[in-house]
Scaffold this active site. Structure first.
Site, PDB file in Angstrom:
ATOM      1  N   GLY A 187       0.673  -1.260   0.030  1.00  0.00           N
ATOM      2  CA  GLY A 187      -0.268  -0.050   0.055  1.00  0.00           C
ATOM      3  C   GLY A 187       0.940   1.364   0.039  1.00  0.00           C
ATOM      4  N   SER A 188       0.348   2.350   0.644  1.00  0.00           N
ATOM      5  CA  SER A 188       1.142   3.650   0.646  1.00  0.00           C
ATOM      6  C   SER A 188       2.279   3.701   1.209  1.00  0.00           C
ATOM      7  CB  SER A 188      -0.028   4.621   1.134  1.00  0.00           C
ATOM      8  OG  SER A 188      -1.225   4.881   0.427  1.00  0.00           O
ATOM      9  N   THR A 189       2.807   2.497   2.165  1.00  0.00           N
ATOM     10  CA  THR A 189       3.924   2.745   2.649  1.00  0.00           C
ATOM     11  C   THR A 189       4.989   2.539   1.588  1.00  0.00           C
ATOM     12  OG1 THR A 189       4.083   0.291   2.917  1.00  0.00           O
ATOM     13  CG2 THR A 189       3.170   1.589   4.882  1.00  0.00           C
ATOM     14  N   PHE A 190       4.618   2.142   0.364  1.00  0.00           N
ATOM     15  CA  PHE A 190       5.627   2.034  -0.532  1.00  0.00           C
ATOM     16  C   PHE A 190       5.913   3.433  -1.555  1.00  0.00           C
ATOM     17  CE2 PHE A 190       7.204   0.613  -4.864  1.00  0.00           C
ATOM     18  CZ  PHE A 190       8.286  -0.363  -4.529  1.00  0.00           C
ATOM     19  N   LYS A 191       5.054   4.611  -1.265  1.00  0.00           N
ATOM     20  CA  LYS A 191       5.394   5.787  -1.740  1.00  0.00           C
ATOM     21  C   LYS A 191       6.678   6.051  -1.234  1.00  0.00           C
ATOM     22  CE  LYS A 191       0.135   6.493  -2.034  1.00  0.00           C
ATOM     23  NZ  LYS A 191      -0.927   7.292  -1.454  1.00  0.00           N
TER      24      LYS A 191
END
Length: 485
Positions: free
Chosen positions: A220-224
């Site tokens: 999810g958004s942690t990969f941003k």
């Protein structure tokens, strides 16, 4: 007559050679297989004749696995795990026919068969004393480990928590929930152990799986944070204040659909990188990924350790951003969706790499090996795994992640008097199914001592689970415990 004698002699030599070859084969090639064969009764009894070394933490102050002298002539030594479930996936268990976790990975030190213990083994043999193994001291912070397990288990949700020392790579916590009690699997009774194992193996919750290192999930958004790292690394003039496109809807090339922000929220059409990460916009990071291209995204992920084979010494399932499937797929990959799959350990490594000025340290569980006489045999020396980003890029990422905790989706991770940097993540799974909830963080920002990843698996996180609501409070408690607050 001489010819007959020669033929007999040659035949005898050939048979003797074949006999020696067979003895060599059995003794050198097949020895380990024969020794560990479940039908080898002698090996079964011999496992319990060794005064197996202990497994400890906190520099030997906390006992995680110990050997008890039963004085039983058949099964002299028994194995016990006083802290049970909280440490089960790391410590493992010593069963009649196999061993797992550290019990398996460091078995040669623990049972005294390692070459470094050969002199001690010989002394025990000559003196008639039971063979004694070395003890293995782990890097785990006992307080943080128990708190992480308690927090996650009390929610009734499946998940994992991993915390690292970003400067060394030492693993401070590694929790997987649900867990199991290793004691019934360590009895000197095959029937009881097999029954206990079958019950755990059939459990739908799969408590034997170590979700921290053996399963991968959409991050999810942690990969941003990784997408941002690739964006900054591609052009040195970019920083946290660089303005990027942030449309409410991003058309995906080659499709008739558009990608939207979480819950259809608006990010204003344009936003700085720090603003986009703080409120976790999807569209700017998806567009960044498409503009950079698959190769640059994959290269940046690899610099954080994605795809690298790891042994800590437990084997770690490699993470992967997935194959190149075109621009539309890459847009989703760049926000931690599509076929993007990470272990919780890997996302902890991402946080730790940013915390450590861009350098990712190789994670490890074993602090030191201590011989039966109390002398140190070996210890782990911290080792660099890779340089993920430059210190300058790491500083920009830290600025963005700090803002997430101070003003954005990660406020639940705030610590009194300590600056925390973090990133939430909510990863969609299947249509109509609950989302994964993530949170990665590190603290203190000025002198990082702990980096953490908290993961809550879909199917148990609730229909509207977010990393900020579910995972960040657990990360808060773990960091607080490590920092001694």
């Amino acid at each position: 007559m001489n010819g007959t004698l020669k033929r007999v002699a040659i035949a005898c030599l050939v048979m003797f050679g074949l006999l020696m070859a067979n003895v060599t084969y059995l003794g050198a090639v097949k020895a380990e297989d024969l020794r560990t064969d479940s039908r080898n009764v002698r090996a079964f009894y011999a496992r319990y004749a060794v005064d197996r070394g202990w497994i400890t933490a906190d520099d030997g102050k906390t006992t995680l696995a110990k050997t008890v002298d039963t004085r039983n002539a058949t099964f002299r030594f028994a194995r016990e795990y006083p802290l049970g479930k909280a440490f089960a996936h790391v410590v493992g268990y010593f069963a009649p026919e196999n061993s797992t976790g550290i019990e398996g990975a460091e078995r040669r030190f623990l049972d005294g068969s390692h070459p470094d213990l050969i002199v001690r083994r010989a002394v025990d043999l000559v003196s008639g004393k039971p063979a004694k193994g070395a003890s293995v001291d782990l890097t785990l912070n006992t307080k943080a480990q128990q708190l992480a397990y308690k927090d996650l288990a009390s929610t009734g949700k499946r998940g994992a928590v991993v915390a690292l020392n970003p400067k060394t790579g030492a693993i401070l916590t590694m929790v997987s929930v649900p867990s199991y009690d290793p004691n019934p699997l360590a009895l000197a009774n095959k029937a009881k152990v097999n029954a206990a194992y079958r019950k755990l193996d059939k459990d739908d919750q799969k408590p034997l799986l170590n979700r921290a290192i053996n399963l991968t999930y959409a991050p999810g958004s942690t990969f941003k944070t990784v997408t941002s790292a690739a964006f900054f690394s591609d052009d040195g003039s970019r920083n946290a204040d660089t303005t990027v496109d942030a449309p409410d809807a991003l058309p995906l090339p080659g499709t008739t659909i558009s990608l939207h922000n979480y819950h259809g929220e608006s990010c204003g059409g344009r936003a700085t990188m720090v603003e986009a990460l703080t409120i976790s916009c999807n569209t700017p990071f998806a567009k960044i990924g498409m503009d950079l291209g698959y190769d640059k995204m994959k290269e940046q992920a690899a610099k954080f350790g994605v795809g690298a084979p790891l042994s800590i010494p437990l084997l770690v399932t490699p993470s992967d951003i997935g194959p190149d499937q075109g621009k539309a797929a890459l847009a989703k990959t760049s926000i931690g969706q599509q076929d993007n799959q990470m272990t919780p350990l890997q996302m902890a490594m991402v946080a730790a790499g940013i915390a450590n000025q861009g350098t990712v340290m190789k994670p490890y569980l074993v602090n030191k090996i201590v011989g039966p006489d109390g002398g140190e045999i070996d210890s782990t020396r911290p080792d660099e795994l890779s340089e993920a980003v430059t210190p300058e890029v790491a500083a920009e990422l830290t600025k963005m992640m700090t803002n997430v905790v101070q003003h954005g989706t990660g406020t639940a991770a705030q610590l009194p008097g300590i600056t925390v940097a973090g990133k939430t993540g909510t990863a969609e799974t299947a249509p109509g199914q609950p989302s994964h909830a993530w949170f990665i963080a590190f603290a203190p920002v000025e002198d990082p001592k702990v980096a953490v990843a908290v993961f809550v698996e879909s199917g148990s996180a609730g229909s509207d689970a977010t990393g900020g609501q579910i995972a960040a409070p657990i990360a808060h408690d773990v960091m607080q415990a490590v920092l001694g607050q």
